[in-house]
Each structure stands twice: as structure tokens, then as C-alpha cells.
Design a protein around this motif. Structure first.
Motif, PDB file in Angstrom:
ATOM      1  N   PRO A  15       4.516   2.125   1.682  1.00  0.00           N
ATOM      2  CA  PRO A  15       3.420   2.996   1.277  1.00  0.00           C
ATOM      3  C   PRO A  15       2.049   2.325   1.417  1.00  0.00           C
ATOM      4  O   PRO A  15       1.852   1.183   1.008  1.00  0.00           O
ATOM      5  CB  PRO A  15       3.731   3.263  -0.197  1.00  0.00           C
ATOM      6  N   PRO A  17      -1.294   4.002   0.405  1.00  0.00           N
ATOM      7  CA  PRO A  17      -2.005   5.196  -0.063  1.00  0.00           C
ATOM      8  C   PRO A  17      -3.529   5.056  -0.040  1.00  0.00           C
ATOM      9  O   PRO A  17      -4.218   5.293  -1.032  1.00  0.00           O
ATOM     10  CB  PRO A  17      -1.478   5.355  -1.490  1.00  0.00           C
ATOM     11  N   PHE A 131       4.835   9.757  -1.777  1.00  0.00           N
ATOM     12  CA  PHE A 131       4.280   8.586  -2.470  1.00  0.00           C
ATOM     13  C   PHE A 131       4.896   8.430  -3.861  1.00  0.00           C
ATOM     14  O   PHE A 131       5.248   7.327  -4.282  1.00  0.00           O
ATOM     15  CB  PHE A 131       2.752   8.689  -2.581  1.00  0.00           C
ATOM     16  N   GLU A 135       7.104   5.314  -5.248  1.00  0.00           N
ATOM     17  CA  GLU A 135       6.675   4.592  -6.449  1.00  0.00           C
ATOM     18  C   GLU A 135       7.805   4.530  -7.467  1.00  0.00           C
ATOM     19  O   GLU A 135       8.024   3.513  -8.127  1.00  0.00           O
ATOM     20  CB  GLU A 135       5.447   5.274  -7.059  1.00  0.00           C
TER      21      GLU A 135
END
Length: 197
Positions: A15, A17, A131, A135
């Protein structure tokens, strides 16, 4: 130069972000001197990955062993800035075969498709779901199905369709670049030439 064919990719994800990641952040300009496509992965996100003394920055995602995989999940407007092919080369050379975002810069998107990286555009809402799943579980797998143009979060079954140009889809599924595509049509071209004499 032919690349790996792309059909269905199931992989965990890395990821990133961040929004508005430009090509100079992907591969800094000082590393653009080489003309071969190999070796750029060593300097992917160089200034984010390493300190001035070349020691890894432990807080950057590529240096975090928790995350791995062939899919990079990025924030909106990925690949903006100057139109350097080297940015796509660096991502491919590092080992990524797909980048998922809610928006790509057009030139970066084209450069990626030309060398075997599939840029998948999803809605901001679906990107956020990916995402959140990563997480929650860094080993979350995403299934990218090019023939059916669908991306699915394996754990939840949630999916979304994506668009791709038909010509680029054909090349990706066959591992072709533009030259490979023309070479694959040698017989047809030769037959056509006979009708023009």
C-alpha cells in the motif's frame, strides 16, 4: 521486447496511500542515464526508501517486511509529472505487475501498458476498501482478472470492473509490446503484400 503475459494475478499488495505521486518521486531524474531497462528497480522511490548515506528508511513501506506482493496500491493521480518511461521501468523491474489507483496520469498509464504493467483504475470508494483491508490484514490478496476486467478483494468477495483498451488488453494477455504485436502478424502482412503487387 516481450514481457510476461498477464491473465489473472492473485497477490498480496503493497500500500502507498499517497496522492499525486509524480514520476520524479517514482524514479529521480539523476538515475535516468541508463538506456537499458534493467536495474531501475533498485532506485524505485529512491529518495523515500533511503537516507543520504544509503541506509534504508525503516518507515517507508517498501522497507517494511510486513508488506509484499506484485500489486502496488496507490493513491489518486499516480504517475503525474514528466513523461519518463523510466518510472514504469522501475516499477516493473522492482517486481510489480499491477498498480491499482483511482486515477492515473495518461502518459504513465500508456508507458505502463507498453511494458507489461497493468494499471487498474477503480472508484475512490473501492480503492479505500482495498486500503482498509490491507491495513486490517497485510496479507490481504487481491485478484486482478484481465480477461474479465474485474478486480476482487479475495477475503470479502467484493469486486469492481475496470476498463482497458482492447488492443492493449490483447497485448497484455499475450505478453506483447507494439513490435511483438506486429511480428505476430508477419504471415498476414506477407499475404496482404502479395495482393499489392
Amino acid at each position: 521486447m516481450a514481457y510476461d503475459s498477464f491473465n489473472i494475478l492473485t497477490s498480496s499488495c503493497v500500500p502507498l496511500p499517497l496522492e499525486n505521486v509524480d514520476t520524479d518521486q517514482i524514479i529521480p531524474a539523476r538515475f535516468l542515464k541508463a538506456t537499458k531497462r534493467e536495474g531501475f528497480g533498485d532506485n524505485l522511490f529512491r529518495d523515500w526508501r533511503y537516507n543520504g548515506d544509503d541506509t534504508p528508511k525503516t518507515d517507508f513501506v517498501l522497507n517494511n517486511p510486513t508488506y509484499s506482493g506484485k500489486i502496488l496500491v496507490a493513491g489518486r493521480n499516480f504517475g503525474s509529472g514528466s513523461s519518463r518511461e523510466h518510472a514504469a521501468w522501475a516499477i516493473y523491474d522492482y517486481g510489480f505487475r499491477c498498480v491499482i489507483s483511482s486515477f492515473f496520469a495518461d502518459i504513465f498509464k500508456g508507458n505502463s501498458l507498453n511494458i507489461g504493467i497493468l494499471p487498474v483504475t477503480v472508484s475512490p470508494e473501492f480503492l479505500d476498501k482495498i486500503f482498509r483491508c490491507i491495513e486490517s490484514d497485510p496479507k490481504t490478496e487481491v485478484i486482478v482478472d484481465l480477461p474479465n476486467q474485474k478486480v476482487t478483494i479475495a477475503a470479502t468477495g467484493e469486486s469492481e470492473s475496470f476498463d482497458i483498451n482492447g488492443y492493449k488488453k490483447h497485448n497484455m494477455t499475450n505478453g506483447f509490446d507494439d513490435i511483438d504485436y506486429l511480428q505476430s502478424m508477419k504471415a498476414e502482412i506477407a499475404e496482404f503484400e502479395k495482393t499489392r503487387i
